[in-house]
Design a protein around this motif. Structure first.
Motif: not given
Length: 737
Positions: A268, A726, A729, A732
């Motif tokens: 990211e 990971k 992510k 989210s």
């Protein structure tokens, strides 16, 4: 060029690492000195030699060997000397005499073509015949491989390993891809493989060589705990290793990806990482499975949890602290739960309570830990069988299918609840295998101390899962009454909080002995092991006392301390068999540790048989058979393992081990040297991990300023791990949806 034929009368010098030897050969009643690379040559062997006469300034005339081959001994004396040399497993001096007495000069021919006739000799049964026959056949193929490899400086031990791995195809396979040696043979580095490749004409700038070098660097980083390497760092390290440009490396990385050996990932923050493919797969699968488990609803509909906890408290005669009760409640509510805390915070009490609670409702429970020693401790603490994670997953190895686990998503673990202790030791590959075998209908409870050193294998698994916020975490901080009486427990928490430990209360269990020089530290540690601690506390130095050192090298490093402690505790004795190695001697009764994962190694445990001996497994040498060239180890988790001499470089003496290697183990007494060392080794969490390995006594020997330095040094070495991003992510994604 001269040619001679003669019998080896004496081995004046032999380097087992590269096969170089100085031999005295009896040829037509003349005694001749010959020198050169002649691996696996023994006394009594008859050799046909080609070479050149040279004159050594100190030793006079000798023949420098360019080529040699073995021929059958021409005399009964030579035959007996050859058979008794130890080259053929199963034949020692006594058996050699019996064989030659029976079969004379036909002895080798009998062994090669009619080995079953050896049973005509008293003392030789079918098992020994099989051993002798297989060993002799191996010698024939092995000699060709050794002649091929001797010019590349490959040791006798490693040549045997190569032959065991590849058999009669060794030379062809190496010629096809010499770089496979650094990947598949323990003890052979990339530079050796690269030297062989160069001599075979591999272009120094070929994409094939550079991609092999990049893969090697990836594997080296994985061995140091990283699941990936930043792309710019990988290019720089590989270019330096191979003496090529970084642009050439970047171009060749594409070849690795195309061949399915590596994977690129963009994070990211815009940075780029390169994974060796097994670690990418393991990270991705782990993150995916954890997300699925957190989304799985396992909350019971009609159970009054608080009421049930109260009932079990009365049955067990204990009262849980509030945080412990929360941990038990959450174990019921969550598909995956983490319980973390330091020593004395009641982790074992909670495990026992959870087992009792689930069994009360008819749920089956499986207990496991990463190492045999940790699993054994878990069994002792709970009264139920605990397995290593590898045994839980029914690890097996076959030549046809390679290594693998019997338990996976197609044949999952059947227990309703899986409790894993010492979870900080789990690396990413093992976590992936474990999660793959756990169905969504089961619960996983991970128990461990996140403040200890991370796993020896790649990844930062427990900390990454905790930091992600995706999984329910219970942190235990309260020290209970039994812990408060122990300075080991109190000091462990002080160290973890950045406070200096308290010591030298004669009525307690934590001591510091001042010593200004490493020589004094060494003397005190030896005396503590041999005399002071056994006399004062009744500790057995061979089973109760463990020396832990931050470093491998130096006077008070692991290697030297092991040799000195061996001299002190298990000295040479008549009738006590031993086997010399490069840095030390193995002797019957020695404490040893496996230092690499060997997935093929067979073990026996009662009526049970299996494969796999793993990095950190500890045991004792029960026997050494120099005739059969075998060494037997009894490991702490009650496994018996038979080692061929060619595999014993995977063992180290373990009177002293590094703190990293001690993880998952607990010892009655721990002694630790304290002196100058690299800042990356003198860290708070390393000291904390060492102290928490002790159950009854800690003795630190050295300079107090370095103890304080370790407490002050809260450096945690960064590990390149993609699991945390990971998982975040995934979190989210769950929040957004």
């Amino acid at each position: 060029m001269v040619e001679i034929e003669g019998t080896v009368e004496e081995i004046i010098y032999k380097n087992d690492q590269n096969g170089y030897a100085v031999l005295e050969i009896n040829s037509k009643e003349d005694s001749i000195t010959v020198v050169g690379y002649m691996p696996y040559v023994g006394i009594g062997e008859t050799l046909k030699i080609e070479g050149e006469w040279t004159t050594h300034p100190d030793y006079g005339e000798q023949i420098k060997v360019s080529k040699y081959e073995m021929v059958a001994p021409a005399t009964l004396y030579g035959m007996e000397r050859f058979l008794s040399s130890g080259l053929i497993r199963g034949i020692g001096p006594v058996m050699a005499k019996k064989i030659v007495t029976k079969f004379g000069l036909e002895s080798l021919n009998i062994i090669e073509t009619h080995p079953e006739r050896l049973t005509e000799i008293p003392g030789i049964g079918d098992e020994r015949v099989k051993m002798i026959s297989e060993s002799y056949e191996k010698q024939k193929g092995l000699r060709e491989v050794m002649v091929f490899l001797q010019g590349y400086g490959i040791s006798t031990t490693n040549a045997i390993k190569i032959y065991k791995q590849y058999g009669d195809d060794s030379i062809n396979l190496i010629k096809q891809n010499p770089y496979r040696l650094s990947d598949e043979i323990f003890g052979i580095g990339f530079r050796t493989a690269d030297k062989i490749a160069s001599s075979m004409g591999v272009d120094a700038h070929s994409a094939y060589r550079i991609s092999s070098g990049a893969r090697y660097v990836l594997m080296q980083y994985a061995a140091n705990g990283h699941t990936y390497v930043p792309m710019d760092l990988l290019a720089k390290e590989t270019a330096r290793l191979l003496d090529v440009t970084e642009d050439e490396v970047n171009d060749s990385l594409v070849l690795l990806v195309q061949n399915g050996k590596a994977m690129f990932e963009t994070f990211e923050d815009g940075s780029h990482g390169v994974y060796y493919i097994p670690y990418y797969t393991a990270e991705t699968n782990t993150a995916d499975k954890i997300m699925k488990m957190t989304l799985t609803d396992v909350k019971p509909g009609d159970i009054d949890i608080k009421k049930e906890i109260s009932k079990i408290e009365n049955e067990m005669g204990i009262r849980l602290a509030e945080n412990q009760k929360i941990a038990v409640e959450e174990s019921i509510k969550n598909s995956i739960l983490i319980i973390t805390g330091g020593p004395g915070t009641g982790k074992t009490t909670i495990i026992n309570f959870i087992i009792k609670l689930f069994k009360k409702f008819g749920k089956s429970v499986a207990l496991a830990a990463p190492t045999g020693r940790a699993a054994k401790r878990m069994s002792e603490a709970t009264g139920y069988e605990a397995k290593t994670i590898h045994r839980l997953l029914e690890y097996s190895y076959s030549d046809e299918e390679g290594r693998g686990f019997g338990k996976d998503d197609k044949d999952p673990i059947t227990e309703d609840v899986i409790i894993i202790d010492e979870a900080s030791m789990i690396d990413i590959l093992l976590m992936n295998a474990l999660l793959k075998a756990i169905p969504l209908s089961s619960r996983l409870i991970l128990v461990g101390d996140v403040d200890q050193l991370p796993s020896v294998g790649a990844g930062n698994v427990l900390r990454d899962i905790i930091d992600s916020g995706l999984v329910k975490v219970i942190r235990l901080k309260e020290i209970f009454r039994q812990g408060k009486e122990s300075l080991i427990v109190v000091n462990a928490h002080k160290i973890n909080n950045g406070e200096y430990p308290t010591f030298n209360d004669k009525e307690n269990d934590f001591f510091f002995i001042n010593a200004n020089s490493q020589e004094d530290i060494l003397k005190i540690i030896l005396d503590l092991n041999k005399r002071r601690l056994p006399d004062a506390y009744g500790f057995d130095p061979m089973s109760d006392i463990q020396v832990l050192s931050p470093m491998r090298k130096g006077l008070i490093g692991v290697v030297n301390l092991n040799n000195e402690l061996q001299k002190c505790l298990n000295p040479p004795k008549k009738g006590l068999n031993e086997k010399p190695m490069k840095d030390f001697i193995f002797r019957v009764g020695d404490r040893v540790m496996q230092i690499k994962n060997n997935y093929k190694m067979k073990w026996v445990k009662g009526d049970e048989k299996g494969e796999g001996v793993f990095n950190g497994d500890m045991g004792v040498i029960e026997s050494i058979d120099n005739d059969a060239q075998e060494l037997n180890v009894y490991f702490d988790d009650d496994k018996y393992v038979k080692y061929d001499f060619s595999d014993i470089d995977e063992l180290n003496l373990s009177y002293c081990v590094t703190v990293h290697k001690s993880q998952g183990s607990e010892f009655p007494a721990v002694i630790m040297p304290m002196s100058f060392g690299p800042p990356m080794l003198l860290t708070r969490n390393l000291l904390y991990t060492a102290v928490t390995r002790a159950k009854k006594l800690v003795v630190i020997v050295g300079q107090e300023k370095y103890l304080k330095h370790m407490v002050d040094n809260n450096l945690i070495s960064k590990r390149y791990s993609g699991l945390l991003p990971k998982l975040r992510k995934a979190l989210s994604f769950m929040v957004e949806n």
